[in-house]
Design a protein around this motif. Structure first.
Motif, PDB file in Angstrom:
ATOM      1  N   GLU A  49      33.697  48.184  60.895  1.00  0.00           N
ATOM      2  CA  GLU A  49      34.761  48.668  61.782  1.00  0.00           C
ATOM      3  C   GLU A  49      35.269  50.059  61.390  1.00  0.00           C
ATOM      4  OE1 GLU A  49      36.794  45.713  58.864  1.00  0.00           O
ATOM      5  OE2 GLU A  49      34.851  45.924  59.915  1.00  0.00           O
ATOM      6  N   ASP A  50      34.886  50.532  60.198  1.00  0.00           N
ATOM      7  CA  ASP A  50      35.325  51.843  59.728  1.00  0.00           C
ATOM      8  C   ASP A  50      34.242  52.915  59.842  1.00  0.00           C
ATOM      9  OD1 ASP A  50      37.816  50.764  59.035  1.00  0.00           O
ATOM     10  OD2 ASP A  50      37.091  50.183  57.044  1.00  0.00           O
ATOM     11  N   VAL A  51      33.065  52.542  60.329  1.00  0.00           N
ATOM     12  CA  VAL A  51      31.954  53.495  60.409  1.00  0.00           C
ATOM     13  C   VAL A  51      32.295  54.678  61.312  1.00  0.00           C
ATOM     14  CG1 VAL A  51      29.585  53.817  61.265  1.00  0.00           C
ATOM     15  CG2 VAL A  51      30.127  51.875  59.779  1.00  0.00           C
ATOM     16  N   SER A  52      32.967  54.427  62.415  1.00  0.00           N
ATOM     17  CA  SER A  52      33.320  55.504  63.339  1.00  0.00           C
ATOM     18  C   SER A  52      34.169  56.565  62.646  1.00  0.00           C
ATOM     19  CB  SER A  52      34.061  54.942  64.554  1.00  0.00           C
ATOM     20  OG  SER A  52      34.408  55.975  65.447  1.00  0.00           O
ATOM     21  N   ALA A  53      35.190  56.146  61.908  1.00  0.00           N
ATOM     22  CA  ALA A  53      36.048  57.093  61.187  1.00  0.00           C
ATOM     23  C   ALA A  53      35.261  57.791  60.078  1.00  0.00           C
ATOM     24  CB  ALA A  53      37.259  56.360  60.606  1.00  0.00           C
ATOM     25  N   TYR A  54      34.345  57.062  59.448  1.00  0.00           N
ATOM     26  CA  TYR A  54      33.497  57.623  58.384  1.00  0.00           C
ATOM     27  C   TYR A  54      32.640  58.763  58.947  1.00  0.00           C
ATOM     28  CZ  TYR A  54      30.074  57.448  54.509  1.00  0.00           C
ATOM     29  OH  TYR A  54      29.251  57.749  53.447  1.00  0.00           O
ATOM     30  N   VAL A  55      32.043  58.543  60.111  1.00  0.00           N
ATOM     31  CA  VAL A  55      31.218  59.569  60.748  1.00  0.00           C
ATOM     32  C   VAL A  55      32.078  60.757  61.159  1.00  0.00           C
ATOM     33  CG1 VAL A  55      29.806  60.091  62.778  1.00  0.00           C
ATOM     34  CG2 VAL A  55      29.404  57.989  61.473  1.00  0.00           C
ATOM     35  N   ASP A  56      33.252  60.496  61.714  1.00  0.00           N
ATOM     36  CA  ASP A  56      34.136  61.583  62.130  1.00  0.00           C
ATOM     37  C   ASP A  56      34.521  62.462  60.935  1.00  0.00           C
ATOM     38  OD1 ASP A  56      34.085  60.838  64.777  1.00  0.00           O
ATOM     39  OD2 ASP A  56      35.989  59.740  64.702  1.00  0.00           O
ATOM     40  N   LYS A  57      34.780  61.832  59.788  1.00  0.00           N
ATOM     41  CA  LYS A  57      35.142  62.604  58.590  1.00  0.00           C
ATOM     42  C   LYS A  57      33.966  63.444  58.123  1.00  0.00           C
ATOM     43  CE  LYS A  57      37.296  62.216  54.054  1.00  0.00           C
ATOM     44  NZ  LYS A  57      37.933  61.328  53.057  1.00  0.00           N
ATOM     45  N   ALA A  58      32.764  62.882  58.169  1.00  0.00           N
ATOM     46  CA  ALA A  58      31.573  63.633  57.775  1.00  0.00           C
ATOM     47  C   ALA A  58      31.367  64.843  58.685  1.00  0.00           C
ATOM     48  CB  ALA A  58      30.344  62.730  57.816  1.00  0.00           C
ATOM     49  N   LEU A  59      31.563  64.638  59.979  1.00  0.00           N
ATOM     50  CA  LEU A  59      31.387  65.728  60.931  1.00  0.00           C
ATOM     51  C   LEU A  59      32.475  66.789  60.761  1.00  0.00           C
ATOM     52  CD1 LEU A  59      30.303  63.702  64.088  1.00  0.00           C
ATOM     53  CD2 LEU A  59      28.843  64.980  62.486  1.00  0.00           C
ATOM     54  N   ALA A  60      33.677  66.373  60.363  1.00  0.00           N
ATOM     55  CA  ALA A  60      34.752  67.333  60.101  1.00  0.00           C
ATOM     56  C   ALA A  60      34.415  68.197  58.885  1.00  0.00           C
ATOM     57  CB  ALA A  60      36.075  66.598  59.890  1.00  0.00           C
ATOM     58  N   MET A  61      33.876  67.576  57.835  1.00  0.00           N
ATOM     59  CA  MET A  61      33.448  68.337  56.654  1.00  0.00           C
ATOM     60  C   MET A  61      32.361  69.331  57.033  1.00  0.00           C
ATOM     61  SD  MET A  61      33.332  65.310  53.756  1.00  0.00           S
ATOM     62  CE  MET A  61      32.594  66.374  52.523  1.00  0.00           C
ATOM     63  N   GLN A  62      31.462  68.900  57.912  1.00  0.00           N
ATOM     64  CA  GLN A  62      30.385  69.784  58.356  1.00  0.00           C
ATOM     65  C   GLN A  62      30.952  70.972  59.134  1.00  0.00           C
ATOM     66  OE1 GLN A  62      26.368  68.298  59.361  1.00  0.00           O
ATOM     67  NE2 GLN A  62      26.940  68.783  61.467  1.00  0.00           N
TER      68      GLN A  62
END
Length: 198
Positions: A49-62
Motif C-alpha cells: 500500500e506504500d509503493v505508490s508513495a515510494y515511487v513518487d519519492k524516487a521520482l522527486a529525487m530524480q
C-alpha cells in the motif's frame, strides 16, 4: 535532470533496467509481496500500500537531479521483480551511491542482483565518469553486506548512530565503495561469474 537521464534503459542478458514510472506501481505492489519484504526490519522496502508513495519519492529525487531510478525487469519471465537507484549523486565530487535496491524473494541468488549492479556500475564509471561508487546498508542486514562484498566492493567503515528509523531505532550504516582504479578488475570478475552462472 535532463531528458537523457530520465530515459535511460540499461539492458543485460537476464535483466533490463528501465526508467521507473508510476506505470510500474501495480507490478511492484505484486513483487514486494514475494517474501513479505517489508517485514525485514533492517530494510526500507515498502508495504504494497506504500509503493505508490515510494515511487513518487524516487521520482522527486530524480527531478532534483540527485538520483536515477529504475524498475528491474526479469527478461525470462517478463515481470517487474524489484527496483534500484543511482542516488546521492554528488556531481562536484564526481561520486554516487547505488541503493534503494530490493527484489522479489524468488530472485535472490539468481544473478539478477549481480547483473543489475554490473549495468549500473558500467553506466556510472564508463558513461558518467565517476571516481567512486558507494554502497550503504544496515549493520544487521547481513545478506546485503555479503552481496555487496561479492560485487568486489571494499568496506570503508561503519557510521555509528547514522540514522534513526521510523521505529525509533538507531541504525549503524556500513559503507562500501568501488573506485575507478578498481573498476576494470571488478567488471572482469563480475562478467566472468555471470557467464559461469548462466
Amino acid at each position: 535532470m535532463t531528458a537523457t537521464t530520465q530515459d535511460i534503459f540499461l539492458k543485460g542478458n537476464r535483466v533490463n533496467l528501465e526508467p521507473l514510472s508510476r506505470e510500474h506501481i501495480p507490478a511492484m505492489e505484486i513483487a514486494v509481496t514475494d517474501g513479505d519484504l517489508w517485514e525485514l526490519w533492517f530494510t526500507g522496502v515498502p508495504r504494497p500500500e506504500d509503493v505508490s508513495a515510494y515511487v513518487d519519492k524516487a521520482l522527486a529525487m530524480q527531478a532534483e537531479g540527485t538520483a536515477i531510478a529504475f524498475a528491474v525487469r526479469d527478461k525470462c519471465s517478463g515481470d517487474i521483480v524489484g527496483c534500484t537507484r543511482i542516488c546521492n549523486w554528488e556531481r562536484p565530487h564526481n561520486r554516487l551511491e547505488i541503493g534503494y535496491t530490493w527484489y522479489a524473494k524468488r530472485c535472490w541468488q539468481t544473478g539478477i542482483n549481480s547483473e543489475s549492479k554490473l549495468l549500473l556500475m558500467t553506466y556510472a564509471f564508463e558513461t558518467l565518469g565517476v571516481i567512486a561508487v558507494e554502497f550503504r546498508t544496515h549493520w544487521h542486514n547481513h545478506r546485503s553486506r555479503q552481496a555487496i562484498s561479492r560485487l568486489g566492493a571494499r568496506q570503508d567503515g561503519v557510521l555509528r548512530n547514522h540514522r534513526i528509523t521510523q521505529d525509533g531505532i538507531r541504525r549503524d550504516t556500513v559503507v562500501f565503495s568501488i573506485l575507478d582504479s578498481e573498476w576494470a578488475a571488478v567488471k572482469h570478475d563480475l562478467e566472468f561469474r555471470l557467464q559461469r552462472h548462466a
